[in-house]
Design an enzyme around this catalytic site. Structure first.
Site, mmCIF file in Angstrom:
data_model
loop_
_atom_site.group_PDB
_atom_site.id
_atom_site.type_symbol
_atom_site.label_atom_id
_atom_site.label_comp_id
_atom_site.label_asym_id
_atom_site.label_seq_id
_atom_site.Cartn_x
_atom_site.Cartn_y
_atom_site.Cartn_z
ATOM 1 N N LYS A 11 -6.873 -5.053 -3.004
ATOM 2 C CA LYS A 11 -7.597 -5.616 -1.847
ATOM 3 C C LYS A 11 -8.603 -4.603 -1.313
ATOM 4 O O LYS A 11 -8.452 -3.402 -1.555
ATOM 5 C CB LYS A 11 -6.610 -6.043 -0.767
ATOM 6 C CG LYS A 11 -5.745 -4.922 -0.278
ATOM 7 C CD LYS A 11 -4.641 -5.472 0.593
ATOM 8 C CE LYS A 11 -3.897 -4.318 1.207
ATOM 9 N NZ LYS A 11 -4.761 -3.367 1.919
ATOM 10 N N ASP A 45 0.792 -1.247 0.000
ATOM 11 C CA ASP A 45 0.000 0.000 0.000
ATOM 12 C C ASP A 45 0.822 1.295 0.000
ATOM 13 O O ASP A 45 0.583 2.190 0.826
ATOM 14 C CB ASP A 45 -0.972 0.004 1.196
ATOM 15 C CG ASP A 45 -1.987 -1.134 1.124
ATOM 16 O OD1 ASP A 45 -1.975 -1.896 0.137
ATOM 17 O OD2 ASP A 45 -2.801 -1.255 2.060
ATOM 18 N N CYS A 56 -2.108 -3.274 7.590
ATOM 19 C CA CYS A 56 -1.890 -4.121 6.411
ATOM 20 C C CYS A 56 -0.566 -4.871 6.437
ATOM 21 O O CYS A 56 -0.497 -6.015 5.992
ATOM 22 C CB CYS A 56 -2.075 -3.303 5.150
ATOM 23 S SG CYS A 56 -3.826 -2.822 4.981
HETATM 24 C C1 VGL Z 1 -4.896 0.239 5.825
HETATM 25 C C2 VGL Z 1 -6.475 1.094 7.234
HETATM 26 C C3 VGL Z 1 -7.442 0.977 6.269
HETATM 27 C C4 VGL Z 1 -3.481 -0.150 5.605
HETATM 28 C C5 VGL Z 1 -5.855 0.117 4.846
HETATM 29 O O1 VGL Z 1 -3.022 -0.141 4.437
HETATM 30 O O2 VGL Z 1 -2.778 -0.444 6.592
HETATM 31 N N1 VGL Z 1 -5.227 0.720 7.020
HETATM 32 N N2 VGL Z 1 -7.124 0.483 5.071
#
Ligand code: VGL
Ligand code: ZN
Length: 211
Positions: A109, A11, A154
């Site tokens: 995702k 991410d 994540c």
């Molecule tokens: C994430 C919160 C919500 C992450 C993704 O990438 O850690 N955290 N969505």
């Protein structure tokens, strides 16, 4: 035969970096490390949090609730976030400085509105695979190195699922940053990963070797 190594870049998207909708403190500091690391692996994959606008992890889709509240969605505990990483928006794009030419496959995702997906391998209820585990197995990967955002969400769940799938897991500590919704969340996440069998390492341990 020596195990093949994959780097999973979790991410590295605008919304988790400075100025983003769910900015992780120091998030953009890991981009340069990601760029340096990539040539040291047999395989490089990346994930993108990739939500529809009506995703159930967004506080906005729960009237009367605020960001940071915890509720239940479809029987699962769900932390409520600001809208972030909406599909095909700039916030969901990779950080502009991230090198992408070494990435062989991108895994999305959190695409199903009814369930969140912190792990790069499965949704939070382990109902559906993203295909990452199968892909790494088909490529004969044995060791996975995890870095990115966020340590306490994540990165943690990706590492725990990788361990369940019997990969050797190395979390590159200095190449991760956490949300720290509650004080101590990052430390706790690292303890959980260690207890489950992950190794915590520093990027210099990889970079000092020859590429
Ligand atoms: C994430 C919160 C919500 C992450 C993704 O990438 O850690 N955290 N969505
Ligand atoms: Zn998300």
């Amino acid at each position: 035969m020596k195990g093949k190594k994959a780097l999973i870049m979790v991410d590295l998207q605008n919304d988790f970096c400075k100025g983003g909708h769910l900015a992780v403190p120091g998030g953009d500091e890991v981009i340069a490390i990601a760029n340096e690391l990539q040539t040291h692996f047999d395989l490089v994959v990346a994930t993108q949090d990739w939500h529809p606008h009506d995703h159930m992890s967004f506080a906005e889709n729960h009237p009367g609730y605020s960001v940071g509240d915890v509720t239940t969605v479809d029987g699962l505990k769900q932390v409520l976030w600001p809208n972030h990483c909406e599909q095909d928006t700039n916030g969901a794009s990779f950080h502009p400085e991230l090198k992408t030419e070494h990435i062989t496959k991108i895994f999305h995702k959190g695409v199903d509105k009814k369930i969140d997906s912190y792990s790069a391998f499965f949704d939070n209820a382990h109902r559906r695979s993203t295909g990452l585990g199968e892909y790494l197995q088909a490529e004969n990967i044995q060791d996975v190195y995890v870095m990115g955002l966020a340590t306490d969400y994540c990165v943690k769940y990706t590492s725990l699922d990788a361990l369940h799938l019997k990969f050797a897991v190395y979390v590159i500590e200095d190449a991760c940053r956490g949300v720290e919704l509650n004080t101590g969340d990052i430390v706790k996440a690292k303890q959980e990963m260690l207890a489950a069998g992950a190794h915590l390492i520093h990027s210099s341990e990889i970079l000092k070797g020859t590429s």
